[in-house]
Design an enzyme around this catalytic site. Structure first.
Site, mmCIF file in Angstrom:
data_model
loop_
_atom_site.group_PDB
_atom_site.id
_atom_site.type_symbol
_atom_site.label_atom_id
_atom_site.label_comp_id
_atom_site.label_asym_id
_atom_site.label_seq_id
_atom_site.Cartn_x
_atom_site.Cartn_y
_atom_site.Cartn_z
ATOM 1 N N GLU A 76 4.482 -4.901 25.777
ATOM 2 C CA GLU A 76 5.839 -5.269 26.213
ATOM 3 C C GLU A 76 6.460 -4.211 27.128
ATOM 4 O OE1 GLU A 76 8.554 -6.322 23.050
ATOM 5 O OE2 GLU A 76 10.196 -6.643 24.459
ATOM 6 N N LYS A 256 14.351 -6.440 14.894
ATOM 7 C CA LYS A 256 13.202 -6.594 15.799
ATOM 8 C C LYS A 256 13.209 -5.454 16.814
ATOM 9 C CE LYS A 256 10.471 -8.255 19.223
ATOM 10 N NZ LYS A 256 10.294 -7.737 20.588
ATOM 11 N N ASP A 272 -1.956 -0.416 9.547
ATOM 12 C CA ASP A 272 -1.795 -1.861 9.396
ATOM 13 C C ASP A 272 -0.328 -2.223 9.675
ATOM 14 O OD1 ASP A 272 -1.368 -4.416 8.374
ATOM 15 O OD2 ASP A 272 -2.613 -4.103 6.605
ATOM 16 N N HIS A 369 15.970 -4.573 31.393
ATOM 17 C CA HIS A 369 14.762 -5.219 30.916
ATOM 18 C C HIS A 369 14.022 -5.906 32.070
ATOM 19 C CE1 HIS A 369 12.719 -6.280 27.229
ATOM 20 N NE2 HIS A 369 12.511 -7.490 27.703
HETATM 21 P P1 NDP Z 1 -9.246 2.772 1.822
HETATM 22 O O1 NDP Z 1 -9.787 1.698 0.975
HETATM 23 O O2 NDP Z 1 -10.033 3.200 3.012
HETATM 24 O O3 NDP Z 1 -8.924 4.000 0.864
HETATM 25 C C1 NDP Z 1 -8.581 5.247 1.336
HETATM 26 C C2 NDP Z 1 -9.684 6.210 0.965
HETATM 27 O O4 NDP Z 1 -9.483 7.423 1.658
HETATM 28 C C3 NDP Z 1 -9.641 6.523 -0.512
HETATM 29 O O5 NDP Z 1 -10.493 5.686 -1.221
HETATM 30 C C4 NDP Z 1 -10.068 7.989 -0.560
HETATM 31 O O6 NDP Z 1 -11.383 8.029 -1.003
HETATM 32 C C5 NDP Z 1 -10.071 8.449 0.891
HETATM 33 N N1 NDP Z 1 -9.287 9.670 1.065
HETATM 34 C C6 NDP Z 1 -9.744 10.774 1.710
HETATM 35 N N2 NDP Z 1 -8.794 11.709 1.724
HETATM 36 C C7 NDP Z 1 -7.724 11.213 1.081
HETATM 37 C C8 NDP Z 1 -6.430 11.723 0.781
HETATM 38 N N3 NDP Z 1 -6.062 12.957 1.132
HETATM 39 N N4 NDP Z 1 -5.568 10.927 0.124
HETATM 40 C C9 NDP Z 1 -5.901 9.682 -0.225
HETATM 41 N N5 NDP Z 1 -7.115 9.136 0.015
HETATM 42 C C10 NDP Z 1 -8.032 9.900 0.661
HETATM 43 O O7 NDP Z 1 -7.823 2.406 2.374
HETATM 44 P P2 NDP Z 1 -6.503 2.087 1.603
HETATM 45 O O8 NDP Z 1 -6.732 1.967 0.133
HETATM 46 O O9 NDP Z 1 -5.496 3.073 2.063
HETATM 47 O O10 NDP Z 1 -6.155 0.659 2.142
HETATM 48 C C11 NDP Z 1 -5.700 0.482 3.457
HETATM 49 C C12 NDP Z 1 -6.356 -0.743 4.034
HETATM 50 O O11 NDP Z 1 -6.151 -1.862 3.183
HETATM 51 C C13 NDP Z 1 -5.784 -1.119 5.352
HETATM 52 O O12 NDP Z 1 -6.860 -1.336 6.241
HETATM 53 C C14 NDP Z 1 -5.046 -2.423 5.073
HETATM 54 O O13 NDP Z 1 -5.087 -3.245 6.225
HETATM 55 C C15 NDP Z 1 -5.812 -3.012 3.947
HETATM 56 N N6 NDP Z 1 -5.165 -3.949 3.033
HETATM 57 C C16 NDP Z 1 -3.829 -4.231 3.052
HETATM 58 C C17 NDP Z 1 -3.268 -5.112 2.158
HETATM 59 C C18 NDP Z 1 -1.790 -5.359 2.187
HETATM 60 O O14 NDP Z 1 -1.065 -4.701 2.917
HETATM 61 N N7 NDP Z 1 -1.250 -6.292 1.412
HETATM 62 C C19 NDP Z 1 -4.091 -5.795 1.150
HETATM 63 C C20 NDP Z 1 -5.468 -5.384 1.183
HETATM 64 C C21 NDP Z 1 -5.972 -4.502 2.090
HETATM 65 P P3 NDP Z 1 -11.827 9.029 -2.177
HETATM 66 O O15 NDP Z 1 -10.601 9.508 -2.892
HETATM 67 O O16 NDP Z 1 -12.691 8.199 -3.037
HETATM 68 O O17 NDP Z 1 -12.529 10.120 -1.463
#
Ligand code: NDP
Length: 415
Positions: A76, A256, A272, A369
């Site tokens: 945009e 918006k 996201d 705009h």
């Molecule tokens: P992930 O599943 O990738 O989890 C984040 C991972 O990062 C953790 O499992 C952790 O692994 C690792 N990590 C490394 N360093 C850190 C830190 N300092 N703090 C926290 N975690 C760390 O992503 P999210 O669980 O964040 O989920 C986000 C995704 O989910 C987005 O892509 C979103 O689009 C999607 N989503 C959104 C929904 C919604 O909004 N309603 C529903 C379902 C999915 P470990 O601790 O094991 O090393």
């Protein structure tokens, strides 16, 4: 058209199938495959091609005393100019102060047709230690990082629903996937221990315990326009912010405008944006009435702006680490934590809102705009790069900036 088993094919096979089924040409194929290293095949299903969005940077931001350049991915025109303009006005008053609360995300185990809600509520509360332990056991690494499930709440909803809410510190991640894993483990616990079935277990995007606030204090004299003095502009901005409190139609457009700036930085940071959109709009309606998210007031000769939003973004997680451009944008932003990213986002929202309100209550939004839309208008009616400079100058000074005028200008230029 039967494309099965499409999802089982590799990239080249999928493309060949599409080409045959849809009658795509070699030119279409070149457009689709004209790509450099891409994330697509690693992240989404049935990947076809990258759909690119231009990225620019907004400037003039001063947040908590630090100057920031803010990458924005947007199609945009005018968003980046407006953000930079709003930031410049605010910088004249010393810049933006931004802060965040603790980052607690919330997930729900939702139970339906509950016949004895008081009894179930009591039992769930009694089970709090086991519920928290079960949640944490489902993702122990987050506990090692100092996060994990921290508290529960039970809400009795209409139509015999009960929601068991679990609040989780997801540290640097947005946490959707880890929260969902924890909730599903808790739902199993409730079935085994209490014989209580659940309808679903899923995070809530209304992250009202993960808030960021931006404030600014602008001397009214810097708001002066050709037609109005600074005090008048400030008073009209205050009225605009009040209108967004009382009218949901106005509030939707007000918000918006705020999200114009925020979404595009969320996207550039690899997050996201749908999650942030749903969170912010739900928060805007948290008292049952959809309202504008920002508040502008006058104190002495200063315009005071305030914006608080839920911003459950991640600094890691999802595809953020895989996305080299998101990583580069983190470096451009000079942020190294999710909280710092939240501070930038809420600040961008405040600056974007100021720029929009100032334009709306003074000269109107269209002039600035359409001036910035002139280039896209000309390109959309077939202007070549060589014609653009002359045509743009003519279109910008035309009384009406629209496609018809753009076509007319091109016709005249082409003799
Ligand atoms: P992930 O599943 O990738 O989890 C984040 C991972 O990062 C953790 O499992 C952790 O692994 C690792 N990590 C490394 N360093 C850190 C830190 N300092 N703090 C926290 N975690 C760390 O992503 P999210 O669980 O964040 O989920 C986000 C995704 O989910 C987005 O892509 C979103 O689009 C999607 N989503 C959104 C929904 C919604 O909004 N309603 C529903 C379902 C999915 P470990 O601790 O094991 O090393």
């Amino acid at each position: 058209m039967n494309l099965t088993p499409f999802y089982k094919q590799n990239y080249e096979q999928r493309l060949a199938m599409l080409k045959e089924k849809l009658g795509l040409t070699d030119v279409d194929e070149a457009l689709i495959t004209g790509k450099t290293a891409t994330l697509g095949n690693q992240t989404i299903e049935n990947y076809l091609m990258d759909f690119s969005i231009p990225e620019g940077v907004a400037v003039n931001f001063k947040i908590n005393g630090k100057e920031k350049v803010v990458p924005m991915a947007t199609e945009e025109p005018s968003v980046i100019a407006a953000a930079s303009n709003g930031a410049k006005i605010i910088a004249a008053g010393g810049g933006i102060q931004a802060s965040t609360t603790e980052r607690l995300m919330m997930g729900q185990v939702l139970m339906a047709n509950v016949q004895k809600p008081v009894q179930l509520t009591q039992r769930l509360l009694q089970y709090k230690p086991e519920i928290l332990q079960t949640a944490n056991d489902a993702h122990p690494s987050i506990v090692k990082r100092g996060g994990g499930a921290k508290k529960i709440r039970v809400r009795k909803l209409a139509h015999q629903f009960i929601s068991l809410d679990i609040f989780i510190d997801t540290k640097e991640a947005m946490g959707a996937n880890m929260i969902n894993a924890m909730l599903e483990a808790v739902a199993k616990l409730l079935k085994v221990k209490l014989g209580q079935t659940s309808l679903m277990a899923i995070l809530s995007n209304l992250a009202d315990e993960c808030l960021a606030t931006a404030t600014c204090r602008i001397p009214v004299k810097v708001l002066t326009t050709k037609q109005l003095n600074g005090k008048e502009v400030a008073q009209r901005i205050v009225l605009a912010s009040e209108a967004a409190q009382v009218d949901p139609y106005r509030a939707a457009t007000h918000n918006k405008g705020i999200m114009n700036g925020i979404d595009v930085v969320v996207m550039a940071s690899g997050n996201d944006w749908r999650a942030i959109e749903s969170s912010v709009h739900a928060y805007a309606a948290r008292d049952g009435h959809y309202r504008g998210l920002s508040c502008w007031q006058i104190e002495n000769d200063f315009l005071i702006g305030n914006l608080t939003l839920p911003l459950p973004v991640g600094f890691v997680g999802g595809s953020i680490k895989l996305n080299q451009k998101a990583q580069l944008n983190h470096r451009i932003l000079q942020v190294s934590t999710a909280k710092e990213l939240e501070e930038v986002l809420v600040s961008v929202g405040l600056a974007q809102n100021l720029a929009a309100l100032k334009a709306l209550v003074s000269e109107g939004i269209q002039r600035g705009h359409m001036h910035l839309q002139a280039k896209s208008l000309l390109l959309s009616v077939g202007a070549t790069t060589a014609e653009l400079a002359d045509a743009q100058a003519k279109l910008e000074s035309a009384p009406v900036i629209d496609q018809q005028t753009a076509r007319q200008i091109l016709k005249e230029l082409r003799g």
